[in-house]
Design a protein around this motif. Structure first.
Motif: not given
Length: 459
Positions: A213-224, A114-121, A137-138
């Motif tokens: 910021n987007d994840c915090a606003e949605k109260e969603k856990p994240f993996f960056l 249930g995490y939001a995931t993003a790859c930046v780089g 998976g990102f």
């Protein structure tokens, strides 16, 4: 860590309102000694040093390869690169293979929970759409698909190399867009060619902050996953922070990365989620020493990138999680990027799939306290994927081919961190024991190796 403190730490993790967020910052070619908290006398890294003061340094932390692509594959999957057939050096713009989407990655894991995931780089595990981050998976990707010294589409017309060539480029900031043709990719689409490498470190951070910021606003856990392109050559920084002296280029770039880490951590604090976030800061391999002042330092370790000496694969690592990781502590026990998948799964209390196996160990106890590390051995492969050695406890055996002859070197890393005294002639019984064990491990990996995606080529 005392048992009571470990229990309290576990209670804190359980009591968190939302699952623990995870950020992995992975720099490129940063040496063991290239942070203030790891002994640098020339590079000022106050923000990362603060993470170390509030968190934990790992001084015996290894990557699974001394070069980019295999190292990244190992971090994301928890497997030695040879097991997933990503061991044969790095990918290039004409490569037709990549990390198999069937492999289970950190992003797959957190996404399934249930995490939001993003790859930046920087990705560097295949630039074809079928193997870019969203196939692994990102939820999103923003970055360059391979190293910043590679040109789209066929790697031709690259500037002169060497430290002298890098001096010329540093003296001409416009060369970031006139001398290179490195692409920027969003999801699976090239959006800029060339990307302006002067601003790319800052732009990565901008995008990372937007994601948080987007994840915090949605109260969603994240993996960056934030794999910076630099300090891999060519080196660039924004014009307004650039030091004109090319001999200070590497220092300038690391200090700029440190500033960007500070921006990201400030965002976590402002959003009041710092106490519910874990950061891992480390590098993909040791410094590129042949580029002299455009490369870093691994002192007191021997050599650097591309080698199996400690300077090639032992890298700086800082882990930070306020309220979870004991502040201002150091762990000298062995750990590896191979261990991040099972370790982060354990710390975040997100279970791995039933039957899932990898080459990593759950090292959560040494992250959260002072228990003994589950890792007592580590196998070394060359940049081309050839079996090169093993470490068991303090003993390290290397078997290197030089002038078509096998050279055996045995070091006791507890007494000789710089690998200056070859003890192989004095301890043939230890050489034989380590040699047998590394062959056993390699034989098992070879027997059970899985295919890459596409057709292997090395161009």
């Amino acid at each position: 860590m005392k048992p009571l403190l470990l229990l309290l730490t576990s209670a804190l993790l359980c009591a968190a309102k939302t699952p623990l967020n995870v950020i992995v910052i992975f720099t490129d070619d940063q040496g063991y000694a290239d942070l203030g908290c790891f002994g640098s006398k020339t590079i000022k890294t106050p923000h990362i040093d603060q993470l170390a003061k509030e968190g934990r340094r790992f001084t015996s932390f290894y990557v699974a390869s001394p070069v980019c692509s295999p190292s990244r594959a190992a971090l994301l999957t928890g497997n030695y690169p040879k097991r997933i057939n990503m061991h044969r050096h790095v990918l290039f713009p004409k490569s037709t293979f990549g990390l198999n989407p069937e492999e289970y990655t950190l992003a797959d894991h957190f996404s399934s929970h249930g995490y939001a995931t993003a790859c930046v780089g920087k990705w560097h595990l295949g630039h074809k759409p079928e193997v870019l981050p969203r196939a692994h998976g990102f939820d999103s990707y923003f970055g360059i698909p391979y190293s910043n010294d590679m040109n789209h589409p066929d790697n031709s017309k690259r500037p002169k190399g060497g430290s002298e060539g890098m001096d010329v480029l540093w003296n001409d900031p416009e060369s970031a867009i006139t001398a290179w043709n490195t692409p920027l990719v969003e999801n699976e689409t090239i959006t800029e060619v060339p990307v302006d490498q002067r601003t790319i470190t800052r732009r990565y951070t901008d995008r990372a902050i937007t994601f948080v910021n987007d994840c915090a606003e949605k109260e969603k856990p994240f993996f960056l996953y934030l794999p910076h392109s630099m300090p891999h050559i060519p080196l660039y920084v924004p014009d307004e922070v650039r030091d004109a002296d090319p001999k200070n280029a590497y220092i300038n770039v690391i200090e700029h990365i440190d500033d960007q880490v500070g921006r990201l951590v400030s965002t976590l604090r402002e959003l009041e989620i710092a106490d519910n976030t874990l950061i891992v800061y480390t590098s993909d391999n040791g410094p590129w020493l042949t580029f002299k002042h455009h490369g870093g330092s691994a002192e007191p370790l021997r050599e650097g990138k591309g080698t199996n000496y400690e300077g090639g694969q032992r890298v700086p690592c800082v882990m930070w999680a306020p309220g979870h990781i004991s502040p201002d502590t150091t762990c000298d026990q062995m750990m590896s990027t191979l261990d991040l998948l099972p370790t982060l799964a354990s710390i975040t209390r997100t279970e791995l799939p039933e039957g899932h196996n990898c080459d990593g160990y759950d090292a959560s106890r040494i992250v959260l306290g002072d228990e003994a590390s589950p890792r007592n051995e580590f196998v070394y492969y060359t940049s081309n994927g050839t079996l090169a050695g093993i470490r068991i406890g303090p003993w390290k055996l290397l078997e290197l081919t030089r002038k078509k002859k096998l050279v055996q070197q045995l070091f006791n890393l507890e007494n000789d961190l710089s690998e200056t005294i070859n003890l192989a002639p004095k301890h043939p019984e230890i050489v034989a024991r380590l040699q047998k064990r590394m062959k056993e491990i390699d034989d098992e990996i070879t027997l059970n190796a899985r295919p890459v995606w596409g057709v292997y080529n090395h161009k």
